[in-house]
Enzyme design. Structure first.
Site, PDB file in Angstrom:
ATOM      1  N   LYS A  88       0.796  -1.137  -0.033  1.00 15.95           N
ATOM      2  CA  LYS A  88      -0.050  -0.011  -0.113  1.00 15.95           C
ATOM      3  C   LYS A  88       0.900   1.321   0.121  1.00 15.95           C
ATOM      4  O   LYS A  88       0.710   2.169  -1.009  1.00 15.95           O
ATOM      5  CB  LYS A  88      -0.845  -0.105   1.259  1.00 15.95           C
ATOM      6  CG  LYS A  88      -1.957  -1.114   1.027  1.00 15.95           C
ATOM      7  CD  LYS A  88      -2.766  -1.211   2.400  1.00 15.95           C
ATOM      8  CE  LYS A  88      -3.791  -2.210   2.146  1.00 15.95           C
ATOM      9  NZ  LYS A  88      -4.787  -2.578   3.493  1.00 15.95           N
TER      10      LYS A  88
ATOM     11  N   GLN B 251      -4.186  -0.762   9.816  1.00 16.96           N
ATOM     12  CA  GLN B 251      -4.188  -2.148   8.990  1.00 16.96           C
ATOM     13  C   GLN B 251      -4.850  -3.159  10.141  1.00 16.96           C
ATOM     14  O   GLN B 251      -4.562  -2.994  11.249  1.00 16.96           O
ATOM     15  CB  GLN B 251      -2.789  -2.629   8.761  1.00 16.96           C
ATOM     16  CG  GLN B 251      -2.999  -4.118   8.026  1.00 16.96           C
ATOM     17  CD  GLN B 251      -3.429  -4.055   6.561  1.00 16.96           C
ATOM     18  OE1 GLN B 251      -3.764  -2.919   5.798  1.00 16.96           O
ATOM     19  NE2 GLN B 251      -4.081  -5.323   6.094  1.00 16.96           N
TER      20      GLN B 251
ATOM     21  N   ASP C 119     -10.631   3.457   4.137  1.00 17.08           N
ATOM     22  CA  ASP C 119     -11.050   2.139   4.325  1.00 17.08           C
ATOM     23  C   ASP C 119     -12.416   1.880   3.971  1.00 17.08           C
ATOM     24  O   ASP C 119     -12.950   0.669   3.648  1.00 17.08           O
ATOM     25  CB  ASP C 119     -10.745   1.357   5.411  1.00 17.08           C
ATOM     26  CG  ASP C 119      -9.344   0.313   5.434  1.00 17.08           C
ATOM     27  OD1 ASP C 119      -9.009   0.082   4.225  1.00 17.08           O
ATOM     28  OD2 ASP C 119      -8.604   0.463   6.321  1.00 17.08           O
TER      29      ASP C 119
HETATM   30  N1  GUN Z   1      -6.964  -6.157   6.787  1.00 17.12           N
HETATM   31  C1  GUN Z   1      -7.324  -6.793   5.565  1.00 17.12           C
HETATM   32  N2  GUN Z   1      -7.971  -6.127   4.624  1.00 17.12           N
HETATM   33  C2  GUN Z   1      -7.877  -4.860   5.013  1.00 17.12           C
HETATM   34  C3  GUN Z   1      -8.336  -3.826   4.509  1.00 17.12           C
HETATM   35  O1  GUN Z   1      -8.671  -3.695   3.491  1.00 17.12           O
HETATM   36  N3  GUN Z   1      -8.042  -2.534   5.202  1.00 17.12           N
HETATM   37  C4  GUN Z   1      -7.493  -2.768   6.691  1.00 17.12           C
HETATM   38  N4  GUN Z   1      -7.113  -1.445   7.035  1.00 17.12           N
HETATM   39  N5  GUN Z   1      -6.977  -3.862   7.146  1.00 17.12           N
HETATM   40  C5  GUN Z   1      -7.158  -4.850   6.255  1.00 17.12           C
END
Ligand code: GUN
Length: 284
Positions: free
Chosen positions: A50, A94, A117
């Site tokens: 990311k 995350q 998100d």
């Molecule tokens: N953990 C698994 N997928 C995601 C996501 O799309 N965003 C976040 N913040 N954590 C995750």
């Protein structure tokens, strides 16, 4: 095959153009803060991807790596600082968080205007009311991928397998917004196979390798596999038995190379959307 990698590259190129335009307007690059707490190895890979994707797109990436021993108060204090930080347009914490940290409280603390998100209840609620603002990345990625391949969702029978807050539920809301007739399967569903067999559009978000058998797929169906699992030999596989499913499906996403890259591309798109909305607040 629905080539998520190719469409993600196209989305990222669009985002890069918008990032450059916004940088001129704002006098700074759009900013994305990505927070990781602890050292979950899978999360580590996602977080690095990311941050790298953001930087490559002309988005300023702010990295916060906190130890697993971080207290909830410390994490909430960081979120509060990022909410007030003018350079930060988007905040991502995350998941999963280490034991002892309440993800719900942390998500609720993020300013909905910076919630890239789309997990904050305000953004979920807006999507539920057909007024989407910042939309959850993986479900939005499914919708974008379908659009790129000319798959018209309106009127189709769609089945979502999995009902998590991250994927299954917002996916159902996105499909509803797109005009599909939606069924959601979860642990209380009596006959998942029967629900899958009816599906003209299938989204698998179970988190179990090959949970969906190829022979369940309706001939011609569009199959979106959100799963990222390791099979017994350690190979990366989805929730759908790919080979036999691909023989029946009209369209199918591979794993890897499907919704994984799309999720990151839609995150970047959300970061730009958040920056643009802060510059010029939306009607809703
Ligand atoms: N953990 C698994 N997928 C995601 C996501 O799309 N965003 C976040 N913040 N954590 C995750």
């Amino acid at each position: 095959m629905l080539d998520g990698k190719a469409v993600a590259a196209k989305v990222r190129a669009e985002v890069a153009v918008r990032a450059a335009e916004l940088s001129v307007k704002l006098g700074r690059r759009p900013g994305l803060a990505v927070v990781q707490v602890g050292e979950d190895p899978a999360s580590g890979v996602y977080v690095r991807n990311k941050r790298k994707a953001a930087a490559e797109t002309g988005i300023a990436s702010f990295a916060y790596d906190l130890p697993a021993t971080t207290s909830e108060a410390e994490l909430l204090a960081l979120v509060g600082r990022l909410n007030r930080d003018e350079r930060v347009d988007g905040i991502l914490v995350q998941l999963p968080l280490p034991a002892g940290l309440d993800a719900t409280r942390v998500m609720d603390a993020i300013d909905p205007a910076k919630d890239v998100d789309g997990f904050h209840p305000v953004n979920t609620g807006l999507l539920a009311q057909k007024r989407p603002a910042l939309r959850p990345c993986t479900p939005h990625g499914v919708i974008r991928l379908a659009a790129e391949y000319g798959i018209a969702l309106r009127g189709l029978k769609a089945t979502v397998v999995g009902a998590s807050n991250i994927v299954g539920r917002p996916m159902a809301l996105e499909l509803l917004l797109a005009g599909a007739t939606v069924t959601v399967c979860h642990t209380g569903t009596r006959d998942v196979r029967a629900e899958v067999e009816r599906a003209e559009v299938l989204v698998a978000a179970v988190g179990r390798a090959h949970f969906i058998r190829g022979e369940w797929i309706k001939p011609g169906a569009a199959v979106f596999d959100v799963g990222i699992n390791h099979d017994s030999s350690g190979k990366l596989v989805g929730d759908v038995e790919y080979r036999p499913a691909a023989e029946r499906a009209g369209w199918i996403t591979p794993v890897p190379g499907g919704l994984g890259p799309m999720t990151i591309a839609m995150l970047l798109s959300n970061a730009i959307e958040a920056a643009a909305r802060r510059e010029r607040p939306p009607e809703n």
